[in-house]
Design a protein around this motif. Structure first.
Motif, PDB file in Angstrom:
ATOM      1  N   ILE A 166       0.889  -1.022  -0.126  1.00  0.00           N
ATOM      2  CA  ILE A 166      -0.073   0.075   0.105  1.00  0.00           C
ATOM      3  C   ILE A 166       0.781   1.425   0.187  1.00  0.00           C
ATOM      4  O   ILE A 166       1.633   1.576   1.103  1.00  0.00           O
ATOM      5  CB  ILE A 166      -0.858  -0.005   1.073  1.00  0.00           C
ATOM      6  N   ASP A 167       1.130   1.888  -1.236  1.00  0.00           N
ATOM      7  CA  ASP A 167       2.031   2.985  -1.327  1.00  0.00           C
ATOM      8  C   ASP A 167       1.207   4.415  -1.078  1.00  0.00           C
ATOM      9  O   ASP A 167       0.312   4.896  -1.690  1.00  0.00           O
ATOM     10  CB  ASP A 167       2.367   3.047  -2.693  1.00  0.00           C
ATOM     11  N   ILE A 168       1.537   4.818   0.201  1.00  0.00           N
ATOM     12  CA  ILE A 168       0.793   6.270   0.518  1.00  0.00           C
ATOM     13  C   ILE A 168       1.277   7.401  -0.389  1.00  0.00           C
ATOM     14  O   ILE A 168       0.439   8.106  -0.739  1.00  0.00           O
ATOM     15  CB  ILE A 168       1.457   6.513   1.884  1.00  0.00           C
ATOM     16  N   GLY A 169       2.487   7.249  -1.087  1.00  0.00           N
ATOM     17  CA  GLY A 169       2.794   8.351  -2.032  1.00  0.00           C
ATOM     18  C   GLY A 169       1.852   8.395  -3.332  1.00  0.00           C
ATOM     19  O   GLY A 169       1.608   9.441  -3.568  1.00  0.00           O
ATOM     20  N   MET A 170       1.696   7.108  -3.780  1.00  0.00           N
ATOM     21  CA  MET A 170       0.812   6.801  -4.884  1.00  0.00           C
ATOM     22  C   MET A 170      -0.542   7.109  -4.588  1.00  0.00           C
ATOM     23  O   MET A 170      -1.292   7.659  -5.359  1.00  0.00           O
ATOM     24  CB  MET A 170       0.948   5.366  -5.378  1.00  0.00           C
ATOM     25  N   ALA A 171      -1.205   7.134  -3.393  1.00  0.00           N
ATOM     26  CA  ALA A 171      -2.388   7.315  -2.827  1.00  0.00           C
ATOM     27  C   ALA A 171      -2.578   8.919  -3.124  1.00  0.00           C
ATOM     28  O   ALA A 171      -3.647   9.329  -3.503  1.00  0.00           O
ATOM     29  CB  ALA A 171      -2.787   7.124  -1.691  1.00  0.00           C
ATOM     30  N   GLY A 172      -1.624   9.651  -2.671  1.00  0.00           N
ATOM     31  CA  GLY A 172      -1.615  11.093  -2.816  1.00  0.00           C
ATOM     32  C   GLY A 172      -1.453  11.626  -4.078  1.00  0.00           C
ATOM     33  O   GLY A 172      -2.256  12.555  -4.491  1.00  0.00           O
ATOM     34  N   ASN A 173      -0.798  10.832  -5.123  1.00  0.00           N
ATOM     35  CA  ASN A 173      -0.534  11.101  -6.461  1.00  0.00           C
ATOM     36  C   ASN A 173      -1.768  10.840  -7.084  1.00  0.00           C
ATOM     37  O   ASN A 173      -2.105  11.507  -8.217  1.00  0.00           O
ATOM     38  CB  ASN A 173       0.551  10.483  -7.010  1.00  0.00           C
ATOM     39  N   GLY A 174      -2.510   9.687  -6.555  1.00  0.00           N
ATOM     40  CA  GLY A 174      -3.947   9.570  -7.108  1.00  0.00           C
ATOM     41  C   GLY A 174      -4.657  10.398  -7.095  1.00  0.00           C
ATOM     42  O   GLY A 174      -5.592  10.960  -8.012  1.00  0.00           O
ATOM     43  N   ALA A 175      -4.654  11.004  -5.827  1.00  0.00           N
ATOM     44  CA  ALA A 175      -5.969  12.107  -5.501  1.00  0.00           C
ATOM     45  C   ALA A 175      -5.618  13.423  -6.403  1.00  0.00           C
ATOM     46  O   ALA A 175      -6.281  14.050  -6.914  1.00  0.00           O
ATOM     47  CB  ALA A 175      -5.774  12.395  -4.077  1.00  0.00           C
TER      48      ALA A 175
END
Length: 276
Positions: A88-97
């Motif tokens: 679960i990549d938190i950085g990618m979650a933010g970039n997805g948003a």
């Protein structure tokens, strides 16, 4: 962003001897999350407020569309990153948003709410895959080419697919018959694609020329020593990172932090004020 990245080149240590990219993570993920949240909240003013008119109830409708897209972008970005990296990549979650918010910006006043999760969700898939691909060739530290560039292209094209006839007529702009799924024609989609080509060509050419001139005169990159030390110390005279990142000789007076390396040095005297 593409123009300056091509001229600037990669950071030191970004690519190994075999040419493969190395991850250079941010030093503080909670601050990263806070930054994403602030941007997300700001988008509620950016998209609905861009019309400068909140009296016809479109403000709430556009805000709702924006929120649906952003939430969908987080979900699909996390799923996509987990599929690629098994975590679960938190950085990618933010970039997805951010990618989803960028994608919904162009169509936010022209599409029905049911299309927002589709637009944002597709952006959430595009962003991680684009970051992984671009990272192999271009060092883009914050994923701007993916979140703003590629996701922005998708969002602009989505106007040509999902523009609702009633909203095009209400806004008095765009094909009154709507996008492809409503009209069955490529009229609006063609205009959107043409706009992408024209804007990209103009901005890229002007940006490349501007940054090329800066590179040849003032310079774009700091010295190797400044890059190694970090711009916090070279530009501002102090470190902006936790103690674990400060060079050991300069840690005298700091209390050892959990997980930090032990630093020998004299204990502070009664009259000495420890660094804090």
């Amino acid at each position: 962003a593409l123009a300056v990245l091509l001229l600037l080149g990669p950071r030191r240590g970004k690519y190994g001897a075999d040419g493969k990219p190395r991850a250079i993570p941010g030093h503080n993920m909670p601050l990263f999350g806070l930054g994403v949240l602030i941007l997300w909240l700001g988008w509620f003013g950016f998209n609905p407020g861009s019309t400068l008119n909140a009296e016809d109830l479109r403000f709430a409708e556009v805000l709702f569309v924006t929120q649906l897209a952003a939430a969908a972008g987080v979900i699909t970005a996390v799923i996509t990153a987990a599929w690629k990296t098994k975590s679960i990549d938190i950085g990618m979650a933010g970039n997805g948003a951010i990618g989803a918010l960028v994608a919904i910006t162009a169509p936010s006043g022209y599409v029905e709410p049911w299309t927002a999760p589709i637009i944002g969700g597709i952006a959430g898939v595009i962003v991680p895959l684009s970051i992984y691909a671009i990272d192999k060739r271009v060092d883009d530290p914050v994923g701007a080419l993916s979140a703003h560039g590629v996701a922005g292209i998708w969002g602009t094209l989505s106007c040509g697919l999902f523009t609702a006839p009633r909203l095009a007529q209400y806004n008095g702009f765009g094909d009154p018959d709507g996008g492809l799924i409503y009209s069955g024609t490529l009229t609006q989609l063609g205009y959107q694609a043409l706009g992408i080509v024209v804007v990209f060509s103009f901005v890229f050419a002007l940006s490349f020329a501007t940054f090329f001139l800066i590179k040849k005169t003032y310079g774009l990159r700091v010295t190797a020593e400044e890059e190694e030390a970090g711009l916090d110390i070279s530009e501002h005279g102090m470190y902006g990172y936790p103690e674990q990142f400060i060079p050991a000789p300069e840690l005298v007076g700091y209390a050892p932090a959990p997980g930090s390396r032990a630093v020998p040095g004299p204990a502070p005297s009664i009259t000495e004020v420890p660094a804090s």
